[in-house]
Design a protein around this motif. Sequence first.
Motif, mmCIF file in Angstrom:
data_model
loop_
_atom_site.group_PDB
_atom_site.id
_atom_site.type_symbol
_atom_site.label_atom_id
_atom_site.label_comp_id
_atom_site.label_asym_id
_atom_site.label_seq_id
_atom_site.Cartn_x
_atom_site.Cartn_y
_atom_site.Cartn_z
ATOM 1 N N VAL A 215 38.339 46.827 35.623
ATOM 2 C CA VAL A 215 37.367 46.434 36.642
ATOM 3 C C VAL A 215 37.004 44.974 36.407
ATOM 4 C CG1 VAL A 215 35.063 46.830 37.584
ATOM 5 C CG2 VAL A 215 36.453 48.770 36.846
ATOM 6 N N VAL A 216 37.074 44.162 37.467
ATOM 7 C CA VAL A 216 36.792 42.732 37.347
ATOM 8 C C VAL A 216 35.803 42.314 38.424
ATOM 9 C CG1 VAL A 216 39.059 42.238 36.361
ATOM 10 C CG2 VAL A 216 38.747 42.103 38.836
ATOM 11 N N ASP A 217 35.098 41.219 38.149
ATOM 12 C CA ASP A 217 34.162 40.684 39.145
ATOM 13 C C ASP A 217 34.907 40.013 40.290
ATOM 14 O OD1 ASP A 217 31.821 41.453 37.780
ATOM 15 O OD2 ASP A 217 32.010 39.741 36.439
ATOM 16 N N THR A 218 35.967 39.304 39.943
ATOM 17 C CA THR A 218 36.734 38.576 40.946
ATOM 18 C C THR A 218 38.157 38.388 40.444
ATOM 19 O OG1 THR A 218 36.841 36.528 42.235
ATOM 20 C CG2 THR A 218 36.071 36.349 39.974
ATOM 21 N N GLU A 219 39.076 38.149 41.374
ATOM 22 C CA GLU A 219 40.479 37.972 40.999
ATOM 23 C C GLU A 219 40.751 36.527 40.583
ATOM 24 O OE1 GLU A 219 43.665 40.177 43.240
ATOM 25 O OE2 GLU A 219 42.040 40.298 44.708
ATOM 26 N N SER A 220 40.081 36.087 39.567
ATOM 27 C CA SER A 220 40.317 34.736 39.071
ATOM 28 C C SER A 220 41.557 34.731 38.180
ATOM 29 C CB SER A 220 39.109 34.250 38.265
ATOM 30 O OG SER A 220 38.960 35.038 37.096
ATOM 31 N N GLU A 221 42.048 33.537 37.910
ATOM 32 C CA GLU A 221 43.196 33.427 37.012
ATOM 33 C C GLU A 221 42.860 33.998 35.637
ATOM 34 O OE1 GLU A 221 46.028 30.016 34.883
ATOM 35 O OE2 GLU A 221 44.740 29.482 36.585
ATOM 36 N N ASP A 222 41.641 33.740 35.172
ATOM 37 C CA ASP A 222 41.247 34.219 33.846
ATOM 38 C C ASP A 222 41.195 35.742 33.784
ATOM 39 O OD1 ASP A 222 41.081 31.658 32.890
ATOM 40 O OD2 ASP A 222 38.912 31.477 33.177
ATOM 41 N N SER A 223 40.641 36.373 34.833
ATOM 42 C CA SER A 223 40.537 37.835 34.805
ATOM 43 C C SER A 223 41.921 38.478 34.873
ATOM 44 C CB SER A 223 39.655 38.334 35.952
ATOM 45 O OG SER A 223 40.213 38.005 37.211
ATOM 46 N N TRP A 224 42.803 37.925 35.709
ATOM 47 C CA TRP A 224 44.162 38.458 35.773
ATOM 48 C C TRP A 224 44.914 38.179 34.469
ATOM 49 C CZ3 TRP A 224 46.405 42.049 38.375
ATOM 50 C CH2 TRP A 224 46.027 42.350 39.681
ATOM 51 N N ALA A 225 44.699 37.007 33.898
ATOM 52 C CA ALA A 225 45.384 36.671 32.645
ATOM 53 C C ALA A 225 44.937 37.604 31.522
ATOM 54 C CB ALA A 225 45.110 35.218 32.272
ATOM 55 N N ALA A 226 43.640 37.938 31.499
ATOM 56 C CA ALA A 226 43.141 38.858 30.470
ATOM 57 C C ALA A 226 43.773 40.237 30.641
ATOM 58 C CB ALA A 226 41.619 38.951 30.552
ATOM 59 N N PHE A 227 43.872 40.687 31.882
ATOM 60 C CA PHE A 227 44.464 42.000 32.155
ATOM 61 C C PHE A 227 45.950 42.020 31.798
ATOM 62 C CE2 PHE A 227 46.591 44.760 35.406
ATOM 63 C CZ PHE A 227 46.190 45.974 34.877
ATOM 64 N N LEU A 228 46.687 41.019 32.262
ATOM 65 C CA LEU A 228 48.123 40.969 31.988
ATOM 66 C C LEU A 228 48.395 40.723 30.507
ATOM 67 C CD1 LEU A 228 49.312 38.901 35.097
ATOM 68 C CD2 LEU A 228 49.421 41.378 34.755
ATOM 69 N N GLY A 229 47.529 39.917 29.878
ATOM 70 C CA GLY A 229 47.680 39.694 28.444
ATOM 71 C C GLY A 229 47.513 40.985 27.664
ATOM 72 N N GLY A 230 46.599 41.843 28.136
ATOM 73 C CA GLY A 230 46.422 43.143 27.494
ATOM 74 C C GLY A 230 47.673 44.000 27.590
ATOM 75 N N LEU A 231 48.360 43.936 28.728
ATOM 76 C CA LEU A 231 49.611 44.687 28.875
ATOM 77 C C LEU A 231 50.663 44.174 27.899
ATOM 78 C CD1 LEU A 231 49.945 44.942 32.783
ATOM 79 C CD2 LEU A 231 48.904 46.579 31.207
ATOM 80 N N ARG A 232 50.730 42.860 27.762
ATOM 81 C CA ARG A 232 51.707 42.277 26.835
ATOM 82 C C ARG A 232 51.382 42.669 25.391
ATOM 83 N NH1 ARG A 232 54.715 37.874 28.878
ATOM 84 N NH2 ARG A 232 55.665 37.920 26.813
ATOM 85 N N GLU A 233 50.097 42.645 25.054
ATOM 86 C CA GLU A 233 49.694 43.003 23.690
ATOM 87 C C GLU A 233 50.007 44.462 23.377
ATOM 88 O OE1 GLU A 233 45.590 42.071 23.412
ATOM 89 O OE2 GLU A 233 45.894 39.890 23.473
ATOM 90 N N ARG A 234 49.964 45.307 24.386
ATOM 91 C CA ARG A 234 50.272 46.725 24.178
ATOM 92 C C ARG A 234 51.774 46.997 24.161
ATOM 93 N NH1 ARG A 234 47.370 48.880 29.065
ATOM 94 N NH2 ARG A 234 48.554 50.777 28.606
ATOM 95 N N GLY A 235 52.575 45.949 24.345
ATOM 96 C CA GLY A 235 54.017 46.104 24.171
ATOM 97 C C GLY A 235 54.850 46.048 25.427
ATOM 98 N N LEU A 236 54.253 45.712 26.574
ATOM 99 C CA LEU A 236 55.043 45.651 27.804
ATOM 100 C C LEU A 236 56.103 44.555 27.696
ATOM 101 C CD1 LEU A 236 55.571 46.524 30.728
ATOM 102 C CD2 LEU A 236 53.867 44.832 31.450
#
Length: 444
Positions: A215-236
């Motif tokens: 859940v994010v406040d807005t689709e900013s670059e930072d919020s998307w980067a945090a989400f996608l970075g989490g996927l990468r950290e989990r091994g995607l």
Amino acid sequence: MEGKAMPQEESVLRLGRDEALEAARLWQECGDAREFACRVLGSVMNALMDSEAQQMCGASRNERSDGRENSRNGYRPRSLKTAVGDVELEIPKLRHGTYYPEGMLARWSRVDTSVAAIVQEMYVCGVSTRKVERVASKLGISSLSSSEVSSLCSDLDAEVAEFRRRDLSGTPCCYLWLDATYMSCRVGSSVVSQGVVTAIGLGADGRKHFLGCDVVDTESEDSWAAFLGGLRERGLAGVRLVVSDSHAGLVAAVSRLFQGCAWQRCVTHLQRNLQSACSGRPEDSKAAVRDLVHAAVYQDDPDLARCVWAEAAPWVASVSARAGEVFEQAEDSALAFTAFPRAHWAKLRTNNVQERANREIKRRYRVVQSFPSRESMLRLTCASLMETEGQWSQQRVFSEASAAEGFAEPADRPAPTEGRRRALGRRAREIVDEIVERRGLKKE
């Protein structure tokens, strides 16, 4: 004696004469088996509590004894919610200290496990609290407040947390579909719009997989980067193509986190962007723009698709200069899918994979209307995704052999010869001219 089975101990409760008469009286008084079960259960539990209170006092009620340590002080009524219905209890009160049958009530729980399972399932299916209460009433539960429903549903949190943290290293995905959908949620003292971002991947097994949500406040670059970075950290890993709309924050985050991956702009969203840019223009002109985009992206020959796009560009610009700019800039991203296996194109042109998932989330959201917290929003969304993930596990989008082609490096296509370019140009003009003539489009 050898060969003869030992008699099994019977587990049937044997009633004495007085108990049997009392049970028969209750049966006559009760309207149905459910009410009878509630009355019997209440009688048994009340008797057990009386026995426990007696042991704590060191003497029976009204008994004079030197060993008495406490005295009774009446009863405290309590209605216990169970799957068979509301059971009326009388909890003994003591003169000194307190008595509470925590072990006994914990065993049954405030609303026992079977009712909790029903409520959770209804919640995941998007059933409103009011409807949950009605169903609970049919189960014999006289009332079930919103707070009780929410408390029961919070048991889903452990599953949701595990789902969001699960390791993705064993699930390489060649394609990644990204999107966000917005819903109302209470934050502090205000109800505001919050975005739920989700990621769906196509695995090597040829099946779709929900990879994560947040859940994010807005689709900013930072919020998307945090989400996608989490996927990468989990091994995607293994991503070759990302499909999404053209939201600036999302596109920037994709280029930062998935360097070297191609980006496919959802053609459906592109059509909407172009229609918006053509606002105020005649309907036939807007329809012509739609047809021109469709004609380009649905060609079987990638080279012809680009020729049609180039031929259509001045006509789109003639309808709207702004639409012409959007159309020209979108060529590479709108046709990125053509570099991948032809059998996959239908799934890659658009973000329909995400749109269908979002519709299911919104269907559940409509009965909620406004979430009381970000946590409840995330809980319902993830529960919905987990349910859909289970359905996807039973079906393949592509065979494993076909999915493996998506992980391969796209082969370089040889440049068309001069003769082929001329032939493609003629065919592209024919396609565009047919649309222009049919829609009565004229260059301004």
